[in-house]
Motif scaffolding. Structure first.
Motif, short mmCIF file in Angstrom:
data_model
loop_
_atom_site.label_atom_id
_atom_site.label_comp_id
_atom_site.label_asym_id
_atom_site.label_seq_id
_atom_site.Cartn_x
_atom_site.Cartn_y
_atom_site.Cartn_z
N MET A 64 0.88 -1.16 0.00
CA MET A 64 0.00 0.00 0.00
C MET A 64 0.92 1.22 0.00
SD MET A 64 -3.24 0.22 -0.05
CE MET A 64 -4.54 1.39 0.25
N ASN A 65 1.05 1.85 -1.15
CA ASN A 65 2.01 2.95 -1.31
C ASN A 65 1.36 4.30 -0.96
OD1 ASN A 65 4.49 4.14 -2.13
ND2 ASN A 65 3.67 4.54 -4.17
N LYS A 66 2.17 5.34 -0.88
CA LYS A 66 1.75 6.72 -0.56
C LYS A 66 1.27 6.83 0.88
CE LYS A 66 0.38 7.37 -5.41
NZ LYS A 66 -0.39 8.15 -6.39
N SER A 67 1.90 6.08 1.77
CA SER A 67 1.50 6.12 3.18
C SER A 67 1.75 7.50 3.78
CB SER A 67 2.27 5.06 3.98
OG SER A 67 3.64 5.37 3.98
N ASP A 68 2.52 8.34 3.07
CA ASP A 68 2.76 9.71 3.57
C ASP A 68 1.53 10.60 3.40
OD1 ASP A 68 3.57 11.34 0.67
OD2 ASP A 68 3.69 9.16 0.73
N ALA A 71 -3.68 8.04 6.20
CA ALA A 71 -3.69 6.70 6.77
C ALA A 71 -4.52 5.82 5.84
CB ALA A 71 -4.30 6.73 8.16
N THR A 72 -3.82 5.18 4.89
CA THR A 72 -4.53 4.43 3.87
C THR A 72 -4.87 3.03 4.36
OG1 THR A 72 -2.32 4.20 2.96
CG2 THR A 72 -3.87 5.55 1.72
N ARG A 73 -6.11 2.91 4.78
CA ARG A 73 -6.59 1.59 5.18
C ARG A 73 -7.02 0.83 3.93
NH1 ARG A 73 -8.36 -0.70 9.58
NH2 ARG A 73 -10.23 -1.49 8.59
N HIS A 91 2.81 -1.31 4.31
CA HIS A 91 2.52 0.10 4.04
C HIS A 91 3.83 0.81 3.75
CE1 HIS A 91 -1.77 -0.04 5.12
NE2 HIS A 91 -1.36 -1.10 5.81
N SER A 93 6.01 4.16 1.44
CA SER A 93 5.96 5.41 0.69
C SER A 93 7.22 5.52 -0.17
CB SER A 93 5.89 6.61 1.64
OG SER A 93 6.13 7.80 0.91
N ASP A 98 9.50 5.53 3.61
CA ASP A 98 8.89 4.82 4.73
C ASP A 98 8.52 3.38 4.36
OD1 ASP A 98 8.49 6.12 7.20
OD2 ASP A 98 6.39 5.47 7.12
#
Ligand SMILES: Nc1nc2c(ncn2[C@@H]2O[C@H](COP(=O)(O)OP(=O)(O)O)[C@@H](O)[C@H]2O)c(=O)[nH]1
Ligand SMILES: [Mg+2]
Ligand SMILES: [Zn+2]
Length: 243
Positions: A64-68, A71-73, A91, A93, A98
């Motif tokens: 799950m990219n772009k965690s920056d 909060a991508t659930r 998770h 980024s 990250d």
């Protein structure tokens, strides 16, 4: 000159509109499915990637990219799909780095095919994981412009930690109509398990008598979106067989 072709553990094939198979990559270990909050994940597409992984005997991973950004659930059907297919969810980024240390550990020593919708950050992840990659890609696209190679060529990137990343734009047209019913079922473990109790071996879990899958969906044991995904692939298989 090609002398011998070593036996292949598995081969990723692209099936064109005439049903002809073209090999894209071979001897893969893992499938890295890249998702992001934006563009939002397409559960149906992820189901298809999970079928591709299971049918080829690849370990699935979901990044799950772009965690920056937020909060991508993971949407619930996707959580369920990952759980059922034993797909590790990470998770990460590509922008801030990250989570890339953990991802790197999963990639080390394995040959991993990267897939995902356009815009989720596949190229950015490759840039973050493969040193000198940026310079190389730019050189290639400047030389070939919008040429056909840029859209169909499979690229193998060696990783500093050992192992390789495989980027194959051709796999984005994911036709799975040539798969057997058993191969499709391998991507829907919970449906396959339940289907053992269906009265008919070729039960399509629609409205057949003695179906054990339908009631399991009604009882909340199988996610309805998963059955929809399964039905979509069965339909595709029937269409391919009818051509
Ligand atoms: N905020 C943020 N943006 C990202 C991240 N990874 C990629 N992007 C952006 O998302 C867009 C699509 O990325 P790209 O790597 O081209 O996606 P691809 O189509 O899957 O190869 C670009 O504008 C990237 O800068 C990330 O981790 N965080
Ligand atoms: Mg890209
Ligand atoms: Zn059934």
């Amino acid at each position: 000159m090609i002398d011998t072709i070593h036996p292949r553990r598995n081969t990723l094939v692209r099936t064109d509109y005439r049903g002809r198979h073209k090999p894209l990559a071979a001897n893969l270990d893992q499938l890295l499915i890249v998702c992001a909050g934006e563009p939002s994940p397409d559960a149906r597409l992820v189901d298809r990637y999970l079928v591709l992984a299971a049918s080829m005997g690849l370990r699935p991973l979901l990044a799950m990219n772009k965690s920056d950004l937020d909060a991508t659930r993971l949407p619930e059907p996707l959580q369920e799909a990952s759980r059922q297919q034993h797909c590790q969810v990470l998770h990460v980024s590509a922008s801030t780095g990250d989570g890339l240390d953990i991802l790197t550990r999963y990639l080390a020593g394995n040959r991993t095919l990267l897939v995902g919708q356009s815009g989720v950050g596949k190229s950015s992840l490759i840039n973050a994981l493969v040193p000198d990659r940026q310079a190389r890609t730019q050189a290639i696209s400047e030389a070939s412009g919008q040429g056909r190679h840029t859209t169909t060529e499979t690229t193998l990137y060696p990783l500093p930690s050992g192992g390789e990343l495989v980027d194959s734009p051709g796999v984005r047209i994911l036709r799975l109509g040539h798969l057997s019913r058993q191969e499709i079922e391998s991507g829907f473990s919970e449906i396959a398990r339940q289907a053992e109790d269906c009265e008919f071996r070729d039960c399509e879990h629609d409205d057949e008598p003695g179906c054990a899958v339908r009631p399991a969906v009604e009882q909340g044991l199988i996610h309805p979106e998963r059955l929809k995904g399964f039905h979509e692939l069965l339909r595709e298989r029937h269409q391919a067989a009818g051509q």
